[in-house]
Design a protein around this motif. Sequence first.
Motif, short mmCIF file in Angstrom:
data_model
loop_
_atom_site.label_atom_id
_atom_site.label_comp_id
_atom_site.label_asym_id
_atom_site.label_seq_id
_atom_site.Cartn_x
_atom_site.Cartn_y
_atom_site.Cartn_z
N ARG A 1 -6.47 5.06 -7.16
CA ARG A 1 -7.53 5.54 -6.28
C ARG A 1 -8.51 4.42 -5.93
NH1 ARG A 1 -9.37 10.62 -5.80
NH2 ARG A 1 -11.47 9.98 -6.38
N SER A 2 -8.69 3.48 -6.83
CA SER A 2 -9.68 2.43 -6.61
C SER A 2 -9.30 1.48 -5.48
CB SER A 2 -9.89 1.62 -7.90
OG SER A 2 -8.75 0.86 -8.21
N VAL A 3 -8.02 1.47 -5.07
CA VAL A 3 -7.60 0.56 -4.01
C VAL A 3 -7.17 1.30 -2.74
CG1 VAL A 3 -6.89 -1.22 -5.65
CG2 VAL A 3 -5.22 0.49 -4.90
N LEU A 4 -7.41 2.61 -2.70
CA LEU A 4 -7.01 3.38 -1.53
C LEU A 4 -8.03 3.22 -0.40
CD1 LEU A 4 -5.80 6.79 -3.03
CD2 LEU A 4 -4.39 4.92 -2.19
N PRO A 5 -7.56 3.19 0.85
CA PRO A 5 -8.49 3.23 1.98
C PRO A 5 -9.29 4.52 1.96
CG PRO A 5 -6.28 2.60 2.69
CD PRO A 5 -6.15 3.06 1.28
N GLU A 6 -10.50 4.50 2.49
CA GLU A 6 -11.39 5.66 2.43
C GLU A 6 -10.77 6.89 3.06
OE1 GLU A 6 -14.63 7.79 1.33
OE2 GLU A 6 -14.13 5.71 0.81
N ARG A 7 -10.04 6.72 4.16
CA ARG A 7 -9.44 7.88 4.85
C ARG A 7 -8.42 8.58 3.95
NH1 ARG A 7 -4.77 8.63 7.50
NH2 ARG A 7 -4.26 6.41 7.32
N ILE A 8 -7.54 7.82 3.34
CA ILE A 8 -6.52 8.41 2.46
C ILE A 8 -7.18 8.96 1.20
CG2 ILE A 8 -4.48 7.91 1.07
CD1 ILE A 8 -3.56 5.98 3.14
N LEU A 9 -8.22 8.28 0.72
CA LEU A 9 -8.92 8.76 -0.48
C LEU A 9 -9.54 10.13 -0.23
CD1 LEU A 9 -9.82 8.14 -3.35
CD2 LEU A 9 -11.83 7.00 -2.41
N GLN A 10 -10.15 10.34 0.94
CA GLN A 10 -10.74 11.63 1.27
C GLN A 10 -9.67 12.71 1.36
OE1 GLN A 10 -12.97 10.98 4.86
NE2 GLN A 10 -14.62 9.87 3.84
N GLN A 11 -8.54 12.40 1.96
CA GLN A 11 -7.46 13.37 2.04
C GLN A 11 -6.93 13.71 0.66
OE1 GLN A 11 -4.61 11.52 4.64
NE2 GLN A 11 -5.66 12.14 6.51
N GLN A 12 -6.81 12.69 -0.18
CA GLN A 12 -6.31 12.91 -1.53
C GLN A 12 -7.25 13.79 -2.34
OE1 GLN A 12 -7.38 11.06 -4.59
NE2 GLN A 12 -5.73 11.82 -5.87
N ASP A 13 -8.58 13.60 -2.13
CA ASP A 13 -9.56 14.44 -2.82
C ASP A 13 -9.43 15.90 -2.40
OD1 ASP A 13 -10.65 12.43 -4.34
OD2 ASP A 13 -12.20 11.92 -2.86
N LEU A 14 -9.13 16.13 -1.12
CA LEU A 14 -8.95 17.50 -0.65
C LEU A 14 -7.71 18.14 -1.26
CD1 LEU A 14 -9.83 17.11 3.15
CD2 LEU A 14 -11.20 18.24 1.38
N GLN A 15 -6.72 17.31 -1.57
CA GLN A 15 -5.45 17.84 -2.08
C GLN A 15 -5.46 18.06 -3.58
OE1 GLN A 15 -2.93 14.76 -0.64
NE2 GLN A 15 -2.60 15.70 1.36
N ARG A 16 -6.49 17.62 -4.26
CA ARG A 16 -6.51 17.73 -5.72
C ARG A 16 -6.36 19.17 -6.18
NH1 ARG A 16 -8.61 13.31 -8.57
NH2 ARG A 16 -9.53 14.63 -10.15
N SER A 17 -6.94 20.10 -5.39
CA SER A 17 -6.87 21.51 -5.79
C SER A 17 -5.60 22.20 -5.33
CB SER A 17 -8.09 22.26 -5.22
OG SER A 17 -8.09 22.20 -3.81
N THR A 18 -4.74 21.49 -4.59
CA THR A 18 -3.50 22.11 -4.11
C THR A 18 -2.31 21.81 -5.00
OG1 THR A 18 -2.91 20.25 -2.68
CG2 THR A 18 -4.34 21.95 -1.74
N PHE A 19 -2.46 20.86 -5.92
CA PHE A 19 -1.40 20.54 -6.87
C PHE A 19 -1.86 20.94 -8.27
CE2 PHE A 19 -0.38 17.21 -3.62
CZ PHE A 19 0.85 17.75 -3.25
N LEU A 20 -1.48 22.12 -8.70
CA LEU A 20 -1.88 22.62 -10.00
C LEU A 20 -0.64 22.85 -10.86
CD1 LEU A 20 -4.60 25.24 -8.93
CD2 LEU A 20 -4.95 22.87 -9.65
N MET B 1 0.84 -1.19 0.00
CA MET B 1 0.00 0.00 0.00
C MET B 1 0.88 1.25 0.00
SD MET B 1 -2.84 1.36 -0.21
CE MET B 1 -3.79 -0.16 -0.14
N PHE B 2 0.41 2.29 -0.66
CA PHE B 2 1.16 3.54 -0.70
C PHE B 2 0.96 4.32 0.60
CE2 PHE B 2 0.16 2.74 -5.21
CZ PHE B 2 1.45 2.72 -5.72
N SER B 3 2.01 5.03 1.01
CA SER B 3 1.88 5.93 2.16
C SER B 3 1.23 7.23 1.68
CB SER B 3 3.26 6.23 2.75
OG SER B 3 4.03 7.01 1.85
N GLU B 4 0.85 8.08 2.64
CA GLU B 4 0.21 9.35 2.28
C GLU B 4 1.18 10.22 1.48
OE1 GLU B 4 -1.68 11.31 5.56
OE2 GLU B 4 -2.35 9.44 6.44
#
Length: 235
Positions: A107-126, A71-74
Amino acid sequence: MNKSERLLQLLNLLRVRRTAVTAAALAERLGVSERTLYRDVQSLVLSGIPIEGEAGVGYRLRKGSFIPPLMFSESEIEALLLGVRMVQGWGDEDIGAAADSALQKIRSVLPERILQQQDLQRSTFLVPGNKRREKSRFGGSIRRAIKNREAIWLDYRDEQGNPTQRRGKPLALIYWGGAWTLLAWCLLRDDHRLFRLDRIQDLELTGEPFRIEPHQTLETYIRQYDPEFVDRAFP
């Protein structure tokens, strides 16, 4: 770094190695003593990981063994997300679509907690794709030529706008932060040459296979300017 994180990193280091690696090298990479490294290896062995060790040679995973995907780390997810954004902003359309597809699979294999954090970060990497199509033109054709080792023909304009036609062996695509360049072995100059993709007027795949001689390789070219990078990139 706690022990569980260190063990995962150690296993990752062994997974990517095709040859044995010494305890000293592993310990230095992990920032621990060799004594701690020995204990960590023993912990992995006791957990069922098929690690082979030989005095004076080092450690490696047993040939033919299967280790389930890790599994990938955050932090690794953040790095992957930034990488996808860079590819989408700076690469051609085909490679950008491939990067997005790869991200969806991750994304399809990420735990829900990390997936939610990753969704929040989508707008911070442009990574704005300023003139992306112009800067990455012919990128897909060049990648195919490199993969298939197929010679190419170029209609090119230099910095002053002077026209030239070249045939060559495509070796690599290099991004310098402002422009993509093609590194090729130029058959006219009998030497390495760089060609900016946004100055290529036309490009054709000739269908002619080529063989790369030892003095023509990407590694040989880079070693002239940055031997330390070669040692890291071509272990």
